[in-house]
Motif scaffolding. Structure first.
Motif, PDB file in Angstrom:
ATOM      1  N   LYS A 180       0.831  -1.212   0.000  1.00 46.83           N
ATOM      2  CA  LYS A 180       0.000   0.000   0.000  1.00 46.83           C
ATOM      3  C   LYS A 180       0.861   1.256   0.000  1.00 46.83           C
ATOM      4  O   LYS A 180       0.569   2.214  -0.716  1.00 46.83           O
ATOM      5  N   ASP A 228       9.291   5.041 -13.795  1.00 48.00           N
ATOM      6  CA  ASP A 228       8.591   6.326 -13.823  1.00 48.00           C
ATOM      7  C   ASP A 228       8.670   6.979 -15.194  1.00 48.00           C
ATOM      8  O   ASP A 228       7.747   7.680 -15.610  1.00 48.00           O
ATOM      9  N   MET A 276       2.473   1.608  -3.463  1.00 48.73           N
ATOM     10  CA  MET A 276       1.509   2.112  -4.447  1.00 48.73           C
ATOM     11  C   MET A 276       1.200   3.585  -4.202  1.00 48.73           C
ATOM     12  O   MET A 276       1.024   4.349  -5.156  1.00 48.73           O
ATOM     13  N   LEU A 277       1.141   3.995  -2.929  1.00 46.60           N
ATOM     14  CA  LEU A 277       0.914   5.399  -2.608  1.00 46.60           C
ATOM     15  C   LEU A 277       2.048   6.262  -3.149  1.00 46.60           C
ATOM     16  O   LEU A 277       1.807   7.324  -3.735  1.00 46.60           O
ATOM     17  N   LYS A 278       3.292   5.806  -2.988  1.00 43.53           N
ATOM     18  CA  LYS A 278       4.435   6.561  -3.501  1.00 43.53           C
ATOM     19  C   LYS A 278       4.396   6.675  -5.027  1.00 43.53           C
ATOM     20  O   LYS A 278       4.693   7.733  -5.582  1.00 43.53           O
ATOM     21  N   ILE A 279       4.010   5.605  -5.693  1.00 40.92           N
ATOM     22  CA  ILE A 279       3.895   5.658  -7.156  1.00 40.92           C
ATOM     23  C   ILE A 279       2.795   6.624  -7.558  1.00 40.92           C
ATOM     24  O   ILE A 279       2.972   7.451  -8.461  1.00 40.92           O
ATOM     25  N   PHE A 280       1.650   6.540  -6.898  1.00 42.74           N
ATOM     26  CA  PHE A 280       0.528   7.431  -7.199  1.00 42.74           C
ATOM     27  C   PHE A 280       0.917   8.889  -6.985  1.00 42.74           C
ATOM     28  O   PHE A 280       0.608   9.747  -7.823  1.00 42.74           O
ATOM     29  N   ILE A 281       1.600   9.184  -5.885  1.00 44.95           N
ATOM     30  CA  ILE A 281       2.028  10.556  -5.607  1.00 44.95           C
ATOM     31  C   ILE A 281       3.001  11.039  -6.681  1.00 44.95           C
ATOM     32  O   ILE A 281       2.916  12.185  -7.139  1.00 44.95           O
ATOM     33  N   SER A 282       3.905  10.171  -7.111  1.00 41.98           N
ATOM     34  CA  SER A 282       4.856  10.541  -8.166  1.00 41.98           C
ATOM     35  C   SER A 282       4.142  10.857  -9.470  1.00 41.98           C
ATOM     36  O   SER A 282       4.471  11.841 -10.146  1.00 41.98           O
ATOM     37  N   ILE A 283       3.180  10.034  -9.831  1.00 38.18           N
ATOM     38  CA  ILE A 283       2.418  10.277 -11.061  1.00 38.18           C
ATOM     39  C   ILE A 283       1.637  11.582 -10.938  1.00 38.18           C
ATOM     40  O   ILE A 283       1.628  12.408 -11.860  1.00 38.18           O
ATOM     41  N   LEU A 284       1.009  11.783  -9.797  1.00 34.32           N
ATOM     42  CA  LEU A 284       0.216  12.990  -9.577  1.00 34.32           C
ATOM     43  C   LEU A 284       1.075  14.245  -9.694  1.00 34.32           C
ATOM     44  O   LEU A 284       0.698  15.202 -10.385  1.00 34.32           O
ATOM     45  N   ILE A 337       6.010   5.444 -17.384  1.00 35.76           N
ATOM     46  CA  ILE A 337       4.724   6.049 -17.028  1.00 35.76           C
ATOM     47  C   ILE A 337       4.664   7.461 -17.593  1.00 35.76           C
ATOM     48  O   ILE A 337       3.627   7.896 -18.114  1.00 35.76           O
TER      49      ILE A 337
END
Length: 177
Positions: A40, A159, A43-51, A162
């Motif tokens: 979790k 990254d 995934m949060l770190k990946i989501f924050i990076s994408i955001l 993505i």
């Protein structure tokens, strides 16, 4: 390269790097050695990076009169993640090699090995492959400069892939690639 892209990417990359540093501090002071392998949080770190990459891209697009090509879109996304990755890596390296006990590092390493083996079992890997991985982890040191740098480069490549997709989505069709 446009100065708007560089300034914006560097500034947002610093912010993202600080967020990643705060997450690392939280994990470091957590009493759970499995926190570094928590799906979790990853995934949060990946989501924050994408955001943050998308936010940087949209800010650059706005500052460039809503006209952005693929190259500029990807560059703004990449700079954000590059700056963030370098900051996170340097902080992680200094933190674990200066302020962490050997016991804490060994527990985290053990957790990483168990996570990798668990993942391999879920993917129906053979016992021979699992034994090879277990054997290779004997010399594995995630806190060394080389291993940390290799991991950082791998995550930066992920990254970047993505970022290519995001740049393709947010570019203007009328602006040349």
């Amino acid at each position: 390269m446009n100065s708007i892209i560089k300034r914006n990417g560097f500034f947002i990359g610093l912010i993202l790097g600080l967020i990643h540093i705060l997450i690392t501090c939280y994990l470091f002071f957590s009493q759970d050695p499995n926190a570094f392998t928590d799906l979790k949080i990853g995934m949060l770190k990946i989501f924050i990076s994408i955001l943050f990459g998308i936010i940087a891209l949209l800010i650059v697009k706005h500052k460039m009169n809503n006209l952005i090509g693929f190259k500029d879109a990807f560059t703004s996304y990449f700079i954000v993640n590059f700056v963030s990755s370098i900051l996170s890596f340097l902080f992680f390296f200094v933190l674990f090699n200066s302020f962490s006990s050997d016991v804490k590092r060994e527990n985290i390493k053990k957790s990483m090995v168990e996570f990798q083996i668990k993942t391999m079992k879920q993917n129906n890997s053979s016992d021979i492959e699992i034994a090879k991985v277990r054997e290779s982890f004997i010399s594995f040191n995630p806190f060394s400069f080389i291993q940390g740098f290799n991991s950082t480069v791998k995550y930066l490549l992920r990254d970047s892939l993505i970022g290519l997709i995001v740049a393709l989505i947010f570019r203007n069709q009328k602006v040349p690639l």
